[in-house]
Design an enzyme around this catalytic site. Structure first.
Site, mmCIF file in Angstrom:
data_model
loop_
_atom_site.group_PDB
_atom_site.id
_atom_site.type_symbol
_atom_site.label_atom_id
_atom_site.label_comp_id
_atom_site.label_asym_id
_atom_site.label_seq_id
_atom_site.Cartn_x
_atom_site.Cartn_y
_atom_site.Cartn_z
ATOM 1 N N SER A 181 -6.523 -2.373 1.943
ATOM 2 C CA SER A 181 -6.563 -1.676 0.735
ATOM 3 C C SER A 181 -7.152 -2.728 -0.508
ATOM 4 C CB SER A 181 -5.703 -1.022 0.179
ATOM 5 O OG SER A 181 -5.260 0.313 0.778
ATOM 6 N N ASN A 229 -10.252 -0.004 10.128
ATOM 7 C CA ASN A 229 -9.029 0.405 9.792
ATOM 8 C C ASN A 229 -8.394 1.367 10.998
ATOM 9 O OD1 ASN A 229 -8.840 -0.288 6.701
ATOM 10 N ND2 ASN A 229 -10.975 0.000 7.050
ATOM 11 N N GLY A 246 -7.273 5.565 5.029
ATOM 12 C CA GLY A 246 -6.746 6.423 4.049
ATOM 13 C C GLY A 246 -7.096 7.842 4.203
ATOM 14 N N GLU A 267 0.737 -1.131 0.017
ATOM 15 C CA GLU A 267 0.041 -0.051 0.040
ATOM 16 C C GLU A 267 0.945 1.122 -0.159
ATOM 17 O OE1 GLU A 267 -3.399 -0.709 2.673
ATOM 18 O OE2 GLU A 267 -2.324 -2.405 3.270
ATOM 19 N N GLU A 296 -14.360 -4.984 8.880
ATOM 20 C CA GLU A 296 -13.157 -4.730 9.494
ATOM 21 C C GLU A 296 -12.955 -3.263 9.864
ATOM 22 O OE1 GLU A 296 -10.083 -5.244 6.277
ATOM 23 O OE2 GLU A 296 -10.927 -3.612 5.183
ATOM 24 N N TYR A 298 -9.895 4.432 -5.428
ATOM 25 C CA TYR A 298 -9.430 5.766 -5.451
ATOM 26 C C TYR A 298 -9.604 6.744 -6.634
ATOM 27 C CZ TYR A 298 -6.961 3.698 -1.566
ATOM 28 O OH TYR A 298 -6.821 2.963 -0.443
ATOM 29 N N ARG A 336 -11.916 3.741 11.259
ATOM 30 C CA ARG A 336 -12.921 3.813 10.176
ATOM 31 C C ARG A 336 -13.346 2.172 10.154
ATOM 32 N NH1 ARG A 336 -10.932 3.786 5.203
ATOM 33 N NH2 ARG A 336 -12.049 1.640 4.937
ATOM 34 N N ASP A 388 -15.852 -0.821 8.296
ATOM 35 C CA ASP A 388 -16.665 -1.046 7.217
ATOM 36 C C ASP A 388 -17.762 -2.065 7.709
ATOM 37 O OD1 ASP A 388 -15.065 0.938 5.977
ATOM 38 O OD2 ASP A 388 -13.716 -0.989 5.285
#
Length: 318
Positions: free
Chosen positions: A153, A279, A283, A21, A277, A224, A263, A265
């Site tokens: 990612s 994070n 990002g 990443e 999961e 992205y 964050r 999900d």
């Protein structure tokens, strides 16, 4: 913190690294560095842990704090946090232990289950173990997700709708990790919920991820691109599911022992929000989910980055 105090501070933004990443991390770091300069910090340097001079650069910089914008192994796994603790440099985000817990998807599921947070059914496979594709399908169903247990990612992640493709998906995931997870594919609305803060956590507006019709899931091909094309904020959920998802994101943050920012999900279907999961270092690129949530909350991204630095300093003072 007064503007003059910020002006006198030296901040190291850690970005790049040696994980898969790396490119995403460099983009995150550039966005964060610009935000911190906008917030009034006098000296902001971007340092890359993958360089041979990294430790010397950190020591020579006499930095007051480090903003960690690393993703994947070497950043989200707690490694760089250990280094910064040894050097006595305050840093943003979760500590080494919580970072490691969040990075390990199998361990995360254990901690979610203990906290009563709904998870998808799944199983872990270590490299070298044998597996029976037919038995996996019998246990988890014919629609599956295969992912490295210790990565992010969407690298190495595959959606499997045919048992004939399962072996290849598992082998692909093993290219990124020595342990992989096979999970049931949940049907529903994919969402993401960012939280930040110290003793008082703030849950940000929920993003609904709207993938193009020709894309199976939120993978690297769409992650992205321009957020207006795939991010719908606020997510189209019932009031009950919306509130529950924000609450569960805070509970996941606490279950892993996160600090400052995370964050989570989810898939929202018949069972309501089911966590995928968390994070610990979301990002921070221009098109990433967390900054987009910040914008839709009416907050200034630069001020949020500055608050994360201030939380790092407050933790160090304690």
């Amino acid at each position: 913190m007064a503007d003059m105090q910020r002006h006198d501070m030296r901040i190291a933004v850690l970005a790049g690294g040696a994980s898969a990443e790396r490119d995403v991390s460099l983009s995150s770091g550039a966005n964060v560095a610009n935000a911190l300069r906008k917030a009034g910090y006098g000296k902001v340097d971007t340092l890359d842990p993958a360089t041979d001079t990294f430790l010397d650069d950190v020591r020579a910089g006499s930095y007051d704090a480090a903003f960690i914008a690393l993703h994947g192994v070497g950043g989200e796994d707690g490694m760089v946090q250990h280094i910064l603790e040894y050097l006595g440099i305050p840093y943003t985000g979760s500590d080494a232990l919580a970072s490691g817990c969040g990075m390990d998807k199998e361990l995360s599921k254990v901690l979610y289950d203990r906290a009563g947070i709904p998870t998808a059914r799944g199983m872990a496979i270590e490299r070298g173990e044998t597996w029976d594709a037919a038995a996996i399908v019998e246990q988890l169903g014919s629609h599956l997700f295969v992912k490295p247990a210790y990565n992010g990612s969407s690298y190495g992640v595959s959606k499997v709708d045919d048992v004939a493709d399962l072996d290849a998906a598992i082998e692909q995931a093993f290219e990124y990790d020595t342990k992989i997870l096979v999970e049931e594919c949940l049907v529903g609305t994919e969402i993401s919920v960012g939280v930040f803060g110290g003793d008082e956590l703030v849950a940000l507006p929920i993003v609904e991820i709207c993938c193009p019709d020709d894309v199976d899931f939120y993978d690297l091909s769409v992650k992205y691109v321009d957020p207006k094309d795939i991010h719908r904020i606020p997510a189209r959920l019932s009031e009950a599911d919306y509130e529950r998802a924000q609450r569960l994101a805070k509970e996941a943050h606490d279950a892993l022992g996160c600090y400052g920012i995370s964050r989570s999900d989810f898939i929202v279907g018949e069972r309501g929000p089911v966590i995928l999961e968390t994070n610990t270092i979301p990002g921070m690129t221009e098109s990433s989910l967390f900054p987009d949530e910040v914008r839709h909350a009416g907050l200034d991204f630069a001020n949020v980055c500055a608050e994360l630095v201030e939380l790092a300093l407050a933790r160090a003072d304690r």
